[in-house]
Structures are given as structure tokens and as C-alpha cells.
Motif scaffolding. Structure first.
Motif, mmCIF file in Angstrom:
data_model
loop_
_atom_site.group_PDB
_atom_site.id
_atom_site.type_symbol
_atom_site.label_atom_id
_atom_site.label_comp_id
_atom_site.label_asym_id
_atom_site.label_seq_id
_atom_site.Cartn_x
_atom_site.Cartn_y
_atom_site.Cartn_z
ATOM 1 N N PRO A 1 0.851 -1.076 -0.153
ATOM 2 C CA PRO A 1 0.114 -0.511 -0.097
ATOM 3 C C PRO A 1 0.454 0.759 -0.007
ATOM 4 C CG PRO A 1 -0.028 -0.807 2.527
ATOM 5 C CD PRO A 1 0.995 -1.644 1.265
ATOM 6 N N THR A 2 2.044 1.119 -0.038
ATOM 7 C CA THR A 2 3.436 2.315 0.119
ATOM 8 C C THR A 2 4.245 1.825 -0.973
ATOM 9 O OG1 THR A 2 4.515 1.444 2.000
ATOM 10 C CG2 THR A 2 2.652 2.385 2.753
ATOM 11 N N THR B 1 6.961 2.058 -0.383
ATOM 12 C CA THR B 1 7.977 0.295 -0.389
ATOM 13 C C THR B 1 7.280 -0.943 0.003
ATOM 14 O OG1 THR B 1 8.797 1.981 1.915
ATOM 15 C CG2 THR B 1 9.497 0.314 2.072
ATOM 16 N N ARG B 2 8.181 -1.685 -0.953
ATOM 17 C CA ARG B 2 7.707 -2.717 -1.379
ATOM 18 C C ARG B 2 7.859 -3.700 -0.204
ATOM 19 N NH1 ARG B 2 6.978 -4.233 -6.099
ATOM 20 N NH2 ARG B 2 8.057 -2.537 -7.305
ATOM 21 N N GLY B 3 6.374 -4.287 0.287
ATOM 22 C CA GLY B 3 6.251 -5.265 1.596
ATOM 23 C C GLY B 3 6.541 -4.357 2.462
ATOM 24 N N ALA B 4 5.702 -3.206 2.990
ATOM 25 C CA ALA B 4 5.712 -2.636 3.539
ATOM 26 C C ALA B 4 4.332 -2.345 4.158
ATOM 27 C CB ALA B 4 6.661 -1.260 3.814
ATOM 28 N N ASP B 5 3.393 -2.325 5.416
ATOM 29 C CA ASP B 5 2.696 -2.137 5.669
ATOM 30 C C ASP B 5 2.275 -0.623 5.695
ATOM 31 O OD1 ASP B 5 1.921 -4.567 6.634
ATOM 32 O OD2 ASP B 5 2.950 -4.463 8.883
ATOM 33 N N ASP B 6 0.696 -0.616 5.462
ATOM 34 C CA ASP B 6 0.517 0.898 5.669
ATOM 35 C C ASP B 6 0.934 2.048 6.402
ATOM 36 O OD1 ASP B 6 -0.649 3.195 4.091
ATOM 37 O OD2 ASP B 6 -3.004 2.617 4.536
ATOM 38 N N ARG C 1 -3.426 1.775 -22.180
ATOM 39 C CA ARG C 1 -4.132 1.878 -21.197
ATOM 40 C C ARG C 1 -4.038 0.700 -20.090
ATOM 41 N NH1 ARG C 1 -8.284 1.130 -26.485
ATOM 42 N NH2 ARG C 1 -7.248 -0.365 -26.657
ATOM 43 N N ARG C 2 -5.341 0.149 -19.763
ATOM 44 C CA ARG C 2 -5.400 -0.874 -18.222
ATOM 45 C C ARG C 2 -4.636 -1.389 -18.160
ATOM 46 N NH1 ARG C 2 -10.341 -3.306 -22.092
ATOM 47 N NH2 ARG C 2 -8.750 -3.336 -23.180
ATOM 48 N N TYR C 3 -3.082 -0.974 -17.671
ATOM 49 C CA TYR C 3 -2.381 -2.229 -16.748
ATOM 50 C C TYR C 3 -2.143 -1.534 -15.456
ATOM 51 C CZ TYR C 3 0.608 -2.041 -21.082
ATOM 52 O OH TYR C 3 1.419 -2.490 -22.571
ATOM 53 N N ALA C 4 -1.579 -2.251 -14.108
ATOM 54 C CA ALA C 4 -2.016 -2.677 -13.492
ATOM 55 C C ALA C 4 -0.476 -2.721 -11.977
ATOM 56 C CB ALA C 4 -2.072 -4.626 -13.271
ATOM 57 N N PRO C 5 0.538 -1.431 -12.175
ATOM 58 C CA PRO C 5 1.314 -1.198 -11.681
ATOM 59 C C PRO C 5 0.867 -0.636 -9.855
ATOM 60 C CG PRO C 5 0.354 1.045 -12.215
ATOM 61 C CD PRO C 5 -0.601 -0.241 -13.347
ATOM 62 N N SER C 6 1.551 -1.353 -9.119
ATOM 63 C CA SER C 6 1.069 -1.427 -7.500
ATOM 64 C C SER C 6 1.771 -0.168 -7.018
ATOM 65 C CB SER C 6 1.231 -2.511 -7.045
ATOM 66 O OG SER C 6 2.968 -2.342 -7.431
ATOM 67 N N VAL C 7 1.223 0.540 -5.846
ATOM 68 C CA VAL C 7 1.761 1.922 -5.342
ATOM 69 C C VAL C 7 3.488 2.284 -5.561
ATOM 70 C CG1 VAL C 7 2.226 3.174 -3.413
ATOM 71 C CG2 VAL C 7 -0.184 2.427 -4.425
ATOM 72 N N PRO C 8 4.208 0.423 -5.336
ATOM 73 C CA PRO C 8 6.019 1.149 -5.423
ATOM 74 C C PRO C 8 6.129 0.433 -6.788
ATOM 75 C CG PRO C 8 5.157 -1.349 -4.496
ATOM 76 C CD PRO C 8 4.010 -0.111 -4.376
ATOM 77 N N ASP C 9 5.243 0.203 -7.891
ATOM 78 C CA ASP C 9 6.007 0.197 -8.982
ATOM 79 C C ASP C 9 5.724 1.661 -9.589
ATOM 80 O OD1 ASP C 9 6.186 -2.376 -9.664
ATOM 81 O OD2 ASP C 9 4.107 -3.019 -9.810
ATOM 82 N N MET C 10 5.619 2.562 -8.952
ATOM 83 C CA MET C 10 5.486 3.929 -9.446
ATOM 84 C C MET C 10 4.079 4.731 -10.777
ATOM 85 S SD MET C 10 7.274 4.580 -6.912
ATOM 86 C CE MET C 10 7.444 6.867 -7.414
ATOM 87 N N GLY C 11 3.939 3.882 -11.463
ATOM 88 C CA GLY C 11 3.282 3.805 -12.404
ATOM 89 C C GLY C 11 3.841 3.020 -13.406
#
Length: 825
Positions: free
Chosen positions: A384-385, A387-392, A479-489
């Protein structure tokens, strides 16, 4: 009703420039019902100064010109140079299906032979377009033709004579409406400036569904190859908005087509002319020595135009540093990395739409306990942040996830027949319109019946990782890609000198674009419906953001803070954000934060965002000029802990504090306060994080009911008075609904103790040597439907300070001009 802009003396700019009659006809008059400004895709009065080409319209995407040297702006009118046998084309990437467009046109001369064509087109795409064309013959006769262009073939659907004799310089208004799906309704009319708008002269239903999809707006000028000398067109007042859904049933189109009155009696109808030949388009300019990619290509091919490759990634691997890659129109399902040490220029083939699409079609659904299930073997990162693997974060106001939307950081996305579905966290929460993934069983469940429907899910994380310095990406949509929060964009620009331009980024799971290096340029880019944030930039010194639209972002409803909304820039120096629109984001529109030094926020719109329209926080040295900040859920403009800020000629309106200047307990000298730029020495002498030296001039501060004040200056640390902060405010206009709404006109820091409050501007003026040249206006509204100021404000323009020359240079306006609030768009 939308009238063309009129200068003093009653002349439109086009008519005045060409010394012709008054343009008094209204754009799309009787064709469209009244509508809000949000329905406008393009609006251009051509009233600006640019060094070449046409630049960007008042609202809408920048013009894409096939030969920029043929286009110019002067005296508030656009011009196109026409060469025999060649087309001059201006395209606006609006990607809309049902469009009502209009434009004012004038021909510089009669053709020596053949014809001059001035065309207004909709649904422009890789396969074709519909257009309405004013065709001027050598005899002076003017015809209106409506045509379908499909796969290089032009078919004239209807035609009518508009005028028997046209003289060079005469102004005509052209309206062209396109609407419908399997059957497309086309209506068009043209008439002399100064005449009332006639009924539709062309009404046609086209049953060919090949052009039933969304496309762009295009203006084209063409001169027959048989002409012996060059010519030109003049253009003004281009507009495009949503068309009525049933054009042919509109009252304005029910009468028989009626040509405009001619100076002499109307002649007998002429025999129908043969369809006009298709003007021969010039071969588009293509980079020399480029590799080519096409959907039907082969990765074992040479990569020439005749033997293209299939994948962009293959072309990038094959390309030498500095080489261009031309991508033919179509959809590409892949992730592309431009590696470090290699400069690559990706560009779409001119006029063709290219999509990098991160979604795949799912099939094999079986009924399962009132739901439908299929296999799923992907496991995206749910961090969710950053930092990959870190808690919120648990610190107050620093958590990313809103407890009401616990699945926000899960980047899985799914659509059924194009409609987005909402992810839930357990099978018992599954309902129609939702989906659930059982990762332990590798199953994906949908709550809506998928039978006979297209089910698509994001199966790729990133579209473009750009690690090659000085690379460009031009016209490659994502369009329609799935980056996580730490993937940046979905797109990450990771090295200096990268340029992204002329593209759209849609439906990214978290962030659309991230910039993390210096000297990057983001130009003419649309970022829509990102899960958390449209665009982010950090350590991005020299960043130039121009003519972007960031709208509808934070669809996953992350907390507004620490990050969400349209665009957030942190820890950067020498940045500019110009000529852009930030609208309808669930968060701030534009957020400048964490030690940003020397920012220029110029000519932008921040409209209808859920949080602050503009936030400038723990930063220094900023210019905020000629912006419209309207209808946002938080403050219009919140300035926190920032110094050396010039706030000039902005329209700031909303149901909260329009301008809220706040000091809190954070200080640049405190190492424990987050937000320092680690690249700078500590403590950074340019970053005190103390409000100081703030000038506020020529602004309209409009409180439409709420937030208890119009202008507020407060110090929550109770250390600095407004005088010690060196707040200078004068020659502004305060707007309120009544003498008691909002409660206060001004809140003014006293330093220690509570701030002073003033219920009227007059009381504030009496108590302080501030706002002597300012006035208070009490009215229900001071803005029109397009967010421009009404006469209640503009009649005070003479009381404004002259625009300083450095701000005039930034905005493209005239030095010394006097205006209250933002200049009219």
C-alpha cells in the motif's frame, strides 16, 4: 448560446483582420441545447501569441500539425498556407464519437484553377473520418460537401451550393455535427458571417458502421494541384462539444434545406455535380532510417516499412542508440523497457492510433454458487506504500488506504463489456458489478453473468519503463496496466532528457506517469481514471509540464493525503506547469510539496477536484499566475509553510476558503520533519518552511458559501503575525453571496493568540494598510458556465495593476494589460 468573441466596435477578430462584415451568427446556434463547460472538447478563440504553429487552444489538446511551418497566428486569427497539391492538416486528439463542431473560415484568394477545400472533420482515426468541406471553385462558387473517407477512398454523401459568387476575404461559418452508432447522423450548414444561422442544409444518415467509433477533430486545407499559385485560409472560433444523440430529430433540422440569400435572385437548382475528387494527401514526414512495427509484422523481419516487426520490445532491442521506431496503428499487449545507455524515439505512424494495452480477454467461466469463476494465476504486488512489502503508515494523515476502501492497493482490474468492475475482499461480498480473486485457489469470480459478454482483465504491470536518457515517446497511448503503488506508474521516465508527448494514459491501477529524473518534458498528454494519482514527479529538476489533462483520477479512493489526485510534484527545482487542466480528481488537482524550489504555475485550470484545487506546501519561490481554480472540495488555493510566492491574476472560486495561507509547526531546520530534499545541504537555506514574502494582486477571490472566510492568513504555531510574514495584498476583488456569507471577509494572523477576523473588506482595509485598491462584490455568481468572469468583475479591470513584463512573458499576455482575475480563455 455561444457567440464568437467580439472586439470593440462589434467586429469578430476574423472579420476585423480581413476587413469583412460582422460575425454575429452564434456557434452551433439552435443546434445544441445549453450545456455546461464540461461538455466542451475544444474551444479556441485563437487569441494568443505563439512563436510558431498554433500551439494549444483555449481549452482542449494541443494542435498536431503535419507541417507546422504552414501554420501561424496573428491578430487573434489562425492561418494555413496552401501549396498546390498539398494538404495542411491540424488534428486535435479528443477521442470522441458524437461531436458538434463549428469554425469560422475565410479564403485568401480564388484558385487559379481547380478548387480550394476547407474541411472540418470528426471521428478522425486510422481508417478514415467524416468531414464537411467548403469547396471554393475558380468561378467563385462555394459548395458544401459532406463526405465519408474510408481506407483512402472518399465518398461524397451530400452536397449543396452555398453561394454563387464568393469574394476573397469573405467570412463563412461552418457547423458540422456527427452522432450515432450503427447508423450515423450527419448534419451540416455554412453561411455568411452576419447572416442568421439557417436550417441544416445537409442532412444524411450513413448506414456504413465502419466509422462508428470515437476519433479526433481535424481541420484541413487543400489546394488543387492544377493551381498555378499558392493560397491560404484564415481560421477563427473553433469549437467542438458533445452532439445531440439524435441530430435529425432536432427542430433546427426539420425544415427543408435553405441556402443563404444571395445578392441576386436565387438561381434555378443546378444539375448535381459529379463527386469531387479526393485531394491527394502528402506522404507523412517519417524519420529517416527508422525501424517499423505493425500488428501484422514479424519479429524475424528486417523492421523496414515493408517488412515491419511485430513487437515494440523487439524493435527496442534491435534499435541502435538514437534510432527512431515508427509504430503503425493498432493494439499491442506488451511491456516495453528502453534500457539505460540507449536513446530511442518511439513515434506513432502519422494519423494512426497506437495503444499499448495491458488487458487480456478472460474466458472459460463456469457457474459457481450464484457466481461465475475462471482460472487466475497472476499475483500482483499489493503493497500500500512506496516501500515494497511494507505495511501502510499508521501515523495520522499518513496512511494511504481509506478503511472504507480496503482493496485500493490491489492493482487487479476487470471490465465486462467495457464497464469497470469493483474488486472485493471475500467471496461473500461478491455482487453484480464486482469481482473477487481467490489467490490460494487460483480462481477469479465475477458477480455479473459473463455469458455472451467480453470480459477483460489487466494482466501486465507496466507499459513503458524509460531508462534511456533523451528518449522520446510520441503518440504511443497506454491503457489498462496494473502497476502497484511501489511500481510508481504505468509509464516511468527514469533518466534525464525524456519527452512524453501527444499520448493518453488511461485506467492505470495506481499511477499513470512517474518522472524521477531531471529535464523531462510532458506535453499534450491526457491522464484519465488512474487508481490513485494521475502523475507524480520527484527529483525532477527542470520538469516542464505543458498542456496536460489529468482528470477523474483516484478511482480506487485512496486517502487524499499523502498522495492522490491529478499531479503531485515533490523535491524538485525549476519546474513549470502550464496550460493544463486538472479536473474531477478525487484528491487535489495540483499539489506542489516537499522542498520544491522555483515553480511556475501558469495558465492552468483546477476545477471540481475533491480536495484543494492547488496546494503549495513546504516549498519556496513560486509564481502562480493566470489560473482558474474553481469549484473544488477543499480550499481553492492552500499555501502551507512556503515563502517567496507571487499570486497574480487568478480566479479562485468555491464553497470553501478561496485563498488559505497557513503556517504550522514544521520548520526546514528540523531534521525530523519529513520532506527535505536529500540532494541539498542541510539545513537548506532556501527552504525555511516559514510563510514569508507573499504578494497577492489582481485576483478574484470568490467564496460561494462555506469555509467561513474569503482570504485567511493563519499561524497555527502562534509565532508569526501576517505583517511578520510580509503578506502584501492589493488590487483584488472579493466576492461573497451576501454580507454575512461567508461569515468573515478576512482572517489575519496576530502571531500569538487568536487571529484577527473582519466581517467586511472595508473593516479590514480600515485596520491594515492592505487592499486599498480592492473591492467587495456581493452577487449570486461572478462566473459564467465556462468559468469566465462576468461583467460584475470585468467592469473593474481598470482598477487592476498592469501585468508585470516577466509575468506577461510567462503567460503569453501583454505586459501592462489590466485584468481582474484570470484572463478569458
Amino acid at each position: 448560446m455561444l457567440h464568437p468573441p467580439v472586439e470593440r466596435g462589434g467586429r469578430s477578430r476574423l472579420s476585423r483582420a480581413l476587413m469583412t462584415v460582422l460575425v454575429s451568427g452564434s456557434l452551433l446556434a439552435s443546434a445544441l441545447p445549453a450545456a455546461s463547460a464540461a461538455t466542451y472538447y475544444v474551444s479556441d478563440s485563437m487569441n494568443r501569441t505563439v512563436s510558431g504553429g498554433w500551439g494549444s487552444p483555449d481549452s482542449g489538446p494541443a494542435y498536431q500539425l503535419n507541417h507546422p511551418e504552414r501554420f501561424a497566428l496573428a491578430n487573434g486569427v489562425g492561418s494555413l498556407a496552401l501549396l498546390p497539391g498539398k494538404s495542411s492538416v491540424a488534428t486535435l486528439d479528443i477521442d470522441q464519437r458524437d461531436v458538434a463542431a463549428g469554425v469560422d473560415l475565410s479564403f485568401d484568394s480564388l484558385p487559379t484553377s481547380g478548387s480550394i477545400y476547407a474541411s472540418l472533420a470528426s471521428r478522425q482515426g486510422s481508417t478514415g473520418r467524416y468531414d464537411a468541406t467548403l469547396r471554393l471553385l475558380a468561378s467563385g462558387e462555394l459548395r458544401l460537401e459532406v463526405a465519408r473517407h474510408l481506407n483512402g477512398t472518399k465518398t461524397v454523401l451530400e452536397h449543396v451550393r452555398i453561394a454563387e459568387s464568393v469574394h476573397p476575404g469573405e467570412s463563412f461559418h461552418l457547423d458540422f455535427n456527427v452522432s450515432g452508432d450503427s447508423e450515423t447522423a450527419l448534419t451540416a450548414r455554412a453561411y455568411r458571417a452576419g447572416c442568421a444561422a439557417p436550417d441544416w442544409q445537409v442532412q444524411h444518415t450513413d448506414s456504413d458502421s465502419a466509422l462508428s467509433t470515437a476519433g479526433d477533430v481535424r481541420l484541413t486545407g487543400y489546394l488543387s494541384s492544377s493551381a498555378s499559385k499558392d493560397s491560404g485560409l484564415h481560421v477563427d472560433n473553433l469549437r467542438a462539444k458533445e452532439a445531440p444523440k439524435d441530430l435529425l430529430s432536432e427542430e433546427s433540422g426539420t425544415a427543408e434545406p435553405a441556402p443563404l440569400p444571395e445578392p441576386s435572385p436565387t438561381p434555378e437548382p443546378e444539375p448535381s455535380p459529379a463527386p469531387s475528387p479526393e485531394p491527394v494527401e502528402e506522404a507523412p514526414a517519417l524519420p529517416a532510417g527508422a525501424l517499423y512495427v505493425a500488428p501484422g509484422g514479424n519479429d524475424g523481419a528486417s523492421g523496414s516499412a515493408d517488412a515491419p516487426l511485430r513487437q515494440l520490445a523487439t524493435a527496442v532491442d534491435k534499435a541502435s542508440s538514437g534510432q527512431s521506431i515508427v509504430v503503425r496503428g493498432g493494439t499491442y499487449h506488451e511491456s516495453v523497457t528502453i534500457p539505460s545507455g540507449k536513446t530511442v524515439h518511439l513515434v506513432n505512424y502519422p494519423g494512426e492510433k497506437v495503444w499499448l494495452d495491458g488487458a487480456s480477454t478472460l474466458s472459460g467461466f463456469t457457474a459457481s454458487g450464484g457466481a461465475w469463476a475462471t482460472g487466475w494465476d497472476l499475483d500482483f504486488d499489493h503493497s500500500p506504500t512506496y516501500t515494497r512489502g511494507a505495511d501502510d503508515n499508521q501515523q495520522e494523515a499518513w496512511g494511504f488506504i481509506n478503511a472504507d476502501y480496503p482493496m485500493a492497493a490491489h492493482p487487479e482490474q476487470l471490465w465486462i463489456d467495457g464497464a469497470p468492475q469493483t474488486q472485493v475482499g471475500s467471496l461473500d461480498q461478491l455482487r453484480a458489478g464486482t469481482f473477487y480473486i481467490d489467490f490460494s485457489a487460483n480462481k477469479l469470480y465475477v458477480g455479473s453473468d459473463p455469458r455472451g459478454k467480453k470480459v477483460e482483465a489487466s494482466t501486465l504491470v507496466k507499459a513503458l519503463s524509460i531508462r534511456g536518457a533523451n528518449s522520446t515517446v510520441d503518440g504511443i497511448n497506454v491503457r489498462r496496466y496494473a502497476p502497484s503503488v511501489p511500481d510508481m506508474g504505468a509509464i516511468t521516465a527514469e533518466k534525464p532528457g525524456i519527452t512524453l508527448r501527444n499520448l493518453s494514459v488511461e485506467d492505470s491501477a495506481t499511477t499513470g506517469i512517474n518522472v524521477s529524473a531531471t529535464s523531462n518534458t510532458i506535453s499534450n498528454v491526457k491522464i484519465r481514471r488512474s487508481g490513485m494519482l494521475g502523475m507524480n514527479a520527484v527529483y525532477a529538476d527542470g520538469l516542464k509540464v505543458q498542456n496536460i489533462e489529468s482528470s477523474g483520477n483516484n478511482t480506487e479512493r485512496f486517502n487524499s493525503s499523502p498522495v492522490s489526485g491529478g499531479l503531485k510534484i515533490t523535491r524538485s527545482r525549476g519546474i513549470s506547469v502550464k496550460d493544463s487542466v486538472f479536473t474531477s480528481n478525487r484528491g487535489p488537482g495540483l499539489w506542489i510539496d516537499e522542498s520544491v524550489y522555483d515553480s511556475k504555475i501558469v495558465n492552468n485550470d483546477m476545477i471540481s477536484n475533491a480536495a484543494h484545487g492547488l496546494s503549495l506546501e513546504i516549498s519556496a519561490k513560486a509564481v502562480v499566475v493566470n489560473n482558474r481554480i474553481v469549484g473544488n472540495g477543499g480550499n481553492g488555493f492552500k499555501l502551507n509553510d512556503s515563502s517567496d510566492v507571487r499570486i497574480w491574476n487568478n480566479t479562485i472560486s468555491g464553497s470553501n476558503r478561496p485563498l488559505n495561507i497557513v503556517q504550522d509547526n514544521r520548520r526546514g531546520e528540523n531534521a525530523s520533519d519529513p520532506g527535505h530534499d536529500p540532494r541539498q545541504s542541510f539545513p537548506d537555506p532556501t527552504m525555511t518552511w516559514v510563510v514569508k514574502d507573499i504578494s497577492v494582486h489582481n485576483n478574484v477571490l470568490s467564496n460561494t458559501g462555506g469555509g467561513n472566510a474569503i482570504l485567511a492568513v493563519e499561524d497555527y504555531s502562534h509565532e508569526f503575525s501576517a505583517a511578520e510574514m510580509e503578506i502584501s495584498t492589493d488590487h483584488n476583488t472579493y466576492h461573497r453571496l451576501s454580507s454575512g456569507t461567508p461569515r468573515w471577509s478576512t482572517v489575519w494572523s496576530s502571531g500569538t493568540g487568536d487571529p484577527q477576523v473582519y466581517t467586511s473588506l472595508a473593516a479590514f482595509q480600515s485596520a491594515h494598510q492592505q487592499e486599498s485598491g480592492s473591492a467587495e462584490v456581493i452577487a449570486s455568481s461572478v462566473l459564467d458556465d465556462e468559468h469566465n468572469l462576468t461583467s460584475a468583475i470585468t467592469e473593474r479591470n481598470g482598477s487592476a495593476l498592469g501585468l508585470p513584463s516577466d509575468l506577461a512573458t510567462l503567460t503569453g499576455l501583454n505586459a501592462g494589460s489590466k485584468q481582474m482575475g484570470a484572463y478569458r480563455r
